[in-house]
Scaffold this motif. Structure first.
Motif, PDB file in Angstrom:
ATOM      1  N   SER A  14       0.811  -1.214   0.000  1.00 36.27           N
ATOM      2  CA  SER A  14       0.000   0.000   0.000  1.00 36.27           C
ATOM      3  C   SER A  14       0.853   1.277   0.000  1.00 36.27           C
ATOM      4  O   SER A  14       0.363   2.349   0.328  1.00 36.27           O
ATOM      5  N   LEU A  52       1.127   1.270  17.310  1.00 37.69           N
ATOM      6  CA  LEU A  52       0.736   0.871  15.954  1.00 37.69           C
ATOM      7  C   LEU A  52       0.732  -0.650  15.867  1.00 37.69           C
ATOM      8  O   LEU A  52       1.506  -1.324  16.542  1.00 37.69           O
ATOM      9  N   THR A  53      -0.138  -1.172  15.029  1.00 31.79           N
ATOM     10  CA  THR A  53      -0.140  -2.598  14.738  1.00 31.79           C
ATOM     11  C   THR A  53       0.121  -2.781  13.256  1.00 31.79           C
ATOM     12  O   THR A  53      -0.531  -2.125  12.430  1.00 31.79           O
ATOM     13  N   GLY A  55       0.085  -3.461   9.577  1.00 28.97           N
ATOM     14  CA  GLY A  55      -1.025  -3.715   8.655  1.00 28.97           C
ATOM     15  C   GLY A  55      -2.261  -2.901   8.930  1.00 28.97           C
ATOM     16  O   GLY A  55      -3.169  -2.856   8.104  1.00 28.97           O
ATOM     17  N   GLU A  56      -2.307  -2.245  10.072  1.00 28.42           N
ATOM     18  CA  GLU A  56      -3.499  -1.444  10.374  1.00 28.42           C
ATOM     19  C   GLU A  56      -3.279   0.042  10.075  1.00 28.42           C
ATOM     20  O   GLU A  56      -2.158   0.530  10.128  1.00 28.42           O
ATOM     21  N   GLY A  57      -4.377   0.728   9.771  1.00 28.41           N
ATOM     22  CA  GLY A  57      -4.282   2.140   9.442  1.00 28.41           C
ATOM     23  C   GLY A  57      -3.868   2.951  10.660  1.00 28.41           C
ATOM     24  O   GLY A  57      -4.326   2.682  11.769  1.00 28.41           O
ATOM     25  N   PHE A  58      -3.007   3.948  10.456  1.00 33.75           N
ATOM     26  CA  PHE A  58      -2.638   4.795  11.598  1.00 33.75           C
ATOM     27  C   PHE A  58      -2.860   6.269  11.318  1.00 33.75           C
ATOM     28  O   PHE A  58      -2.789   7.096  12.207  1.00 33.75           O
ATOM     29  N   ASP A  69      -5.780   6.273   3.469  1.00 32.22           N
ATOM     30  CA  ASP A  69      -5.314   5.787   4.764  1.00 32.22           C
ATOM     31  C   ASP A  69      -3.843   5.451   4.653  1.00 32.22           C
ATOM     32  O   ASP A  69      -3.367   5.054   3.589  1.00 32.22           O
ATOM     33  N   TYR A  71      -1.018   2.915   6.269  1.00 33.39           N
ATOM     34  CA  TYR A  71      -0.957   1.670   7.044  1.00 33.39           C
ATOM     35  C   TYR A  71       0.421   1.486   7.667  1.00 33.39           C
ATOM     36  O   TYR A  71       1.430   1.890   7.104  1.00 33.39           O
ATOM     37  N   ALA A  72       0.418   0.853   8.820  1.00 28.62           N
ATOM     38  CA  ALA A  72       1.671   0.648   9.551  1.00 28.62           C
ATOM     39  C   ALA A  72       2.433  -0.527   8.966  1.00 28.62           C
ATOM     40  O   ALA A  72       1.894  -1.629   8.900  1.00 28.62           O
ATOM     41  N   SER A  75       4.767  -3.064  13.762  1.00 26.88           N
ATOM     42  CA  SER A  75       4.128  -2.738  15.034  1.00 26.88           C
ATOM     43  C   SER A  75       5.120  -2.013  15.937  1.00 26.88           C
ATOM     44  O   SER A  75       6.329  -2.204  15.808  1.00 26.88           O
ATOM     45  N   GLU A 112       8.846  -8.782  11.708  1.00 32.03           N
ATOM     46  CA  GLU A 112       7.808  -8.218  10.816  1.00 32.03           C
ATOM     47  C   GLU A 112       8.420  -7.648   9.544  1.00 32.03           C
ATOM     48  O   GLU A 112       7.762  -7.578   8.513  1.00 32.03           O
TER      49      GLU A 112
END
Lengths: 127, 475, 439
Positions: A14, A52-53, A55-58, A69, A71-72, A75, A112
């Motif tokens: 992304s 932050l995690t 794969g998730e939006g921050f 958005d 994404y992180a 993490s 990661e």
């Protein structure tokens, strides 16, 4: 058109990048992403201390006609926010891998990084 | 080729056009010796104080730096910028129309009677059993309709969580569903630009509260599988919502009620020629089938022995506007429908569809989907659609809607409406032609004949200045 | 008949069909037979003059009453320039300003309107309109819910709130799961002590109005603002531009959002047709619903105007937009701005002062009538007041209607009377009529 894709960064599909320095990871969006968006007019980022995690939006980056958005890639806990972007969001366009950086996070799980794209793979992605 | 130059005044210091009212004649008054105790009043008030001649000239100049349907062609796709008959203004301005909303029913029988007549007319035009006039705009109509759907499901102890919306739909559909507390399931369009039945089948289920559909859709295409679509949604227990934005394509040819829709809104500005007023007011009446009528907003007009009365439908969702909606706009709607009648309305749609098809034949850009009805979406191809639009401004026409829907690359969504003659369609086509052959550099510096040159959107958004006070604080 | 607003001659239609390559317009409709409509609407066509007569005939069934009505929908004298200038077709028949270069005029007018609201409220950001006061209140509630620092899920409203307004709010509140609760009023104003007992950490927004629906000017708004602030809730204040010209600035009493009906300037009585004001602090700029006009520069380096921050809106942000609003009340806002400018600050303040003295004087005359006590509430009034009648209010209202006057019944023995300059000459008649009907 050719886009800057530094070899020493890792990438998300992304279009976010991460660059590590010891246990700190710096995060931003790529040259390709800023070009797709056009002139960035607003950046919304989390605060220092937020978690932050991967794969998730921050956060959110906005141009005149689009909202994306962010994404992180990894993490971790936010240790620094590039507050210059609040007054000068154009830095994301002008220098996406430099002054246009967004966050520093403490790297919670180095493994990661292995899930992310290398520079060659990302070049293929945007080719 | 028509030559065009929009009026414009440049201030003597050349830093602005027509000065702001506040720059012309501002005055600060101190609040002293007011009939209220000092602690309840403000200290002073500063506002423009132009003499009436200055005021008249200011707004006349501003009007001349603006473009309306009466200025020239306005083929703004999806917005249906048709001619607004003048006489409807006079009807809305009838002194008897100007009553206070808190008058008892029996003292405003005329207002209720006209409302009832309009409810009836709209019901017949849409094939719906009952119509509320209360929603003050199309998006408010959507909200009302989806609130009705929600109340219906709740009433059946069948609370659902999702609304399904095709990716080509108006942004309001998505926002409406979210406002009503639903998750949005976006439906990818099929290759022909219509609903993909397999995708619909997969998306619809026991959580589906409603499918919101525009027909013909935003590409101007009729959803030929509408009956199947209705069956799929109804079999899953969902409702079918009709977005009335494109009803001007179908008057007298097809009715949402006959296609299986349960609830719909009408955009009276788009279908019944009420003026858009530079952004509003509109009105968004909502029609429903008999089964949903008990959920309509409060109050609703019904006939009594020898008159009319308001009543609260049994399971009403309550109110969606503080009073009865945008009443003067509803009066204009009534006047337009009464003027045209069956045959005039049908002819309006016929000419709207003819005009779109005729214009599409003349434009030098590819139109990827068809057969379309009242509007078509051309692709600017290698050109930037936004630049194409700016270029067209210089030819004395308003450009199409650009870059939407996104399923067409560099979209030029074009809706000439029935109000354009062949000659003005040819003028429009010539504008498309001229811009088509212009180079990117020329287009990037367009427009040159408008009141202002190309406006910097980026700096407006990066440092928002939303009042004259904000301008002052920058200086 | 053919549509009188489609210019085509038969010959042109034929030529155009030829160009398209079909024989008949009907061939252009791609509608499956099974859903085609072949019936009639049964709506007869009319000439223009006939429609005007028909509508006048229908509406003529409205009783001709002199209205002393208010409670949210107010009438002031609208100067002729408002109709004249706002009816110019370049304004009236234009669309939303998506092409700002040809729409500078309307954009500037809306920018001026926004600026006037900024001055009137003392807040930073006004949008260029919502539908009406009730829907603006609904939007304020959802804004409160979106603002992250506010954690509660309850919207507190005065128990006098118009039922219709409360119902609109309830429709907006249901989606995001907000609850609506009331706090008590005392003598027509917020009972601040009771509010202090009601408010808690679960409150997202406190709503108050000045003047209240009973026509009373709130005297302790700063205390309401402080209470809201103490509980990390937003303070939303309802008012209107005439009242704001004279009363304390909302910014000075801690208001975070101001909503209200601004059509009381610029548009006369129109059956509840309104103009929703929405003004807030810059902190919430990104959460504002509806359209915003901003200043920028054009390619000539001159100041020019454009819709801005559109990424908040439905056409870009879709289900994550701050609201679904698209069409708003821009033209009504144009009228309000013209009216306000015509009045100027002096005229506006004079008008507001008249709204204070007129109901005071009229209430005193009512109080002199045997069988009427007025005003019922002690405080200062704005435009309207409540009176107690010995006879049941319903009967009083009916008998007044028979005499040609409309007032509100608001309780078993309570009527409400709204008086502005437009009914000045009818006040004597009203006082005479009330004297007769309460006997």
């Amino acid at each position: 058109m050719s886009f800057d894709v530094p070899d020493d960064h890792r990438y998300l599909e992304s279009h976010e990048w991460v660059r590590t320095d010891d246990d700190t990871a710096r995060v931003g969006i790529t040259d390709f992403a800023q070009d797709e968006l056009g002139d960035v007019v607003f950046v919304e980022l989390p605060a220092e201390g937020d978690d932050l995690t991967a794969g998730e939006g921050f956060g959110v980056v906005e141009s005149i006609k689009a909202v994306s958005d962010i994404y992180a890639p990894v993490s971790g806990t936010v240790t620094a926010v590039n507050e210059a972007l609040f007054d000068r969001p154009e830095l994301v366009n002008e220098d996406p891998f430099g002054e246009g950086w967004m966050l520093d996070v403490t790297l919670a799980d180095e493994s990661e990084l292995d899930d992310l794209l290398g520079a060659d793979a990302y070049r293929d992605r945007i080719a | 080729m028509t030559t065009y130059s929009q009026a414009s005044w440049t201030d003597e210091d050349a830093e602005r056009y027509e000065p702001l009212l506040s720059e012309k004649a501002s005055e600060r008054v101190d609040i002293e010796d007011s009939p209220l105790p000092e602690e309840l009043t403000r200290d002073s008030l500063e506002l423009p104080a132009p003499a009436e001649p200055e005021l008249a000239r200011h707004y006349t100049r501003l009007s001349q730096m603006n473009y309306g349907v009466e200025s020239g062609p306005f083929p703004l796709g999806s917005c249906t910028m048709k001619y607004n008959p003048s006489f409807t203004e006079d009807v809305a301005a009838l002194p008897a129309a100007a009553v206070h909303p808190d008058r008892p029913d029996r003292t405003v029988q005329g207002t209720l009677g006209l409302s009832h007549r309009l409810q009836e007319y709209l019901g017949r035009i849409g094939g719906m059993d009952a119509v509320t006039l209360q929603p003050p705009a199309g998006a408010a109509g959507e909200f009302t309709g989806i609130r009705i759907a929600k109340a219906h499901h709740r009433h059946n102890d069948d609370e659902r969580s999702e609304v399904v919306i095709p990716d080509s739909a108006h942004g309001t559909n998505f926002a409406t569903a979210a406002m009503a507390g639903y998750d949005v399931v976006e439906l990818p369009s099929g290759e022909d630009g219509r609903v993909d039945i397999d995708a619909l089948d997969a998306a619809v289920g026991e959580e589906t509260a409603a499918l919101m559909l525009t027909n013909p859709n935003t590409l101007g295409l009729f959803e030929r599988d509408i009956e199947r679509i209705a069956d799929i949604v109804h079999d899953a227990g969902g409702l079918l919502y009709y977005d009335g934005a494109n009803l001007n394509a179908l008057l007298g040819r097809a009715r949402p009620g006959d296609m299986g829709f349960d609830v719909m809104h009408y955009n009276v500005h788009k279908t019944f020629a009420t003026p858009h007023g530079g952004g509003g007011p509109g009105a968004g009446p909502v029609g429903v089938t008999e089964g949903l009528a008990p959920f309509l907003p409060d109050p609703h007009v019904r006939r009594t022995d020898g008159g009319y009365e308001y009543y609260r439908p049994d399971h009403s969702i309550g109110k969606v506007h503080g009073y009865y909606g945008n009443w003067p706009v509803l009066v204009k709607t009534f006047a337009y429908i009464a003027r045209l009648g069956d045959s005039g309305l049908a002819d309006a749609s016929a000419k709207a569809v003819l005009n779109a098809n005729y214009l599409a034949e003349q434009v030098p850009y590819e139109v990827p989907f068809g057969p379309f009805h009242h509007e078509f979406v051309a692709s600017a191809g290698e050109q930037d659609a936004a630049d194409v639009a700016k270029g067209m401004l210089d030819h004395g026409v308003h450009p199409p809607t650009t870059k939407w829907p996104e399923i067409v690359d560099e979209a030029l969504m074009t809706e000439p409406t029935e109000g354009e003659s062949r000659r003005s369609l040819d003028q429009l086509a010539a504008a498309f032609e001229a811009v088509h052959s212009e180079d990117d550099g020329t287009l990037a510096s367009a427009p040159r004949r408008t009141a202002a040159g190309r406006i910097d959107q980026v700096s407006a958004a990066r440092s928002p200045r939303l009042s004259w006070q904000a301008l002052d604080s920058d200086d | 008949m053919t549509s009188p607003y489609a210019p085509h001659t038969d010959a042109e239609t034929e030529a155009m069909l030829d160009a398209v390559g079909v024989d008949d317009i009907e061939a252009l409709f791609d509608v499956p037979q099974s859903v085609a409509f072949d019936g009639e609407f049964g709506i007869p066509e009319h000439g223009e003059r006939e429609v005007r007569r028909e509508a006048a005939g229908l509406l003529g069934r409205n009783d001709d009453l002199t209205e002393f009505l208010g409670r949210g929908h107010y009438t002031h004298y609208v100067p002729s320039v408002v109709d004249d200038l706002s009816s110019r077709s370049e304004f009236l028949t234009s669309y939303t300003q998506y092409q700002p270069e040809v729409a500078q005029g309307f954009l500037q007018a809306l920018f001026e309107y926004q600026s006037m609201l900024v001055e009137l409220t003392g807040l930073d950001v006004a949008n260029c309109s919502m539908y009406d006061e009730a829907t603006a209140l609904g939007e304020a509630a959802t804004l409160a819910q979106r603002v992250r620092s506010v954690s509660g899920e309850t919207i507190l409203v005065p128990d006098h709130l118009r039922e219709g307004k409360r119902e609109v709010l309830a429709n907006y509140a249901d989606g995001p799961g907000l609850a609506i609760e009331s706090y008590p009023m005392a003598d027509g104003q917020t009972d601040v002590d009771a509010l202090a007992g009601t408010i808690d950490g679960d409150v997202a927004m406190v709503y108050a109005e000045t003047p209240t629906v009973r026509g009373v000017i709130e005297e302790r708004l700063a205390d309401v603002g402080a209470l809201a602030d103490d509980h990390d809730a937003l303070f939303c204040l309802g008012s209107d531009p005439v009242a704001l010209a004279l009363l304390e600035r909302p910014a000075d009493v801690g208001a975070d959002v101001v909503v209200g009906d601004a059509a009381s300037l610029g548009t006369g009585t129109a059956y509840g047709f309104g103009l929703g004001m929405f003004v807030t602090r810059e902190t919430y700029l990104r959460q504002v619903p509806g359209r915003l006009v901003g200043a920028s520069e054009d390619s000539e380096g001159r100041r020019a105007y454009t819709l801005t921050l559109q990424t908040r809106e439905q056409h870009i942000r879709k289900e994550r937009a701050t609201s679904n609003i698209c069409t708003n009340q821009s033209w009504v806002a144009l009228r309000t701005a013209i009216h306000a400018a015509w009045l100027g600050p002096d005229g506006l303040v004079d008008l507001a002062e008249d709204c204070v003295t007129r109901p005071r004087d009229l209430a005193a005359r009512f109080d002199d009538v045997t069988g009427v006590q007025a005003p019922v509430h002690d405080g200062h009034h704005f435009r309207e007041f409540v009176a107690r009648t010995d006879r049941p209010a319903r009967a009083v209202v009916e008998d007044l209607a028979a005499a040609g006057y409309a007032v509100h019944a608001v309780g078993e023995h309570l009527i409400q009377v709204s008086a502005t300059e437009v009914t000045a000459e009818a006040e004597d008649g009203l006082v005479g009529a009330i004297t007769e009907v309460v006997k």
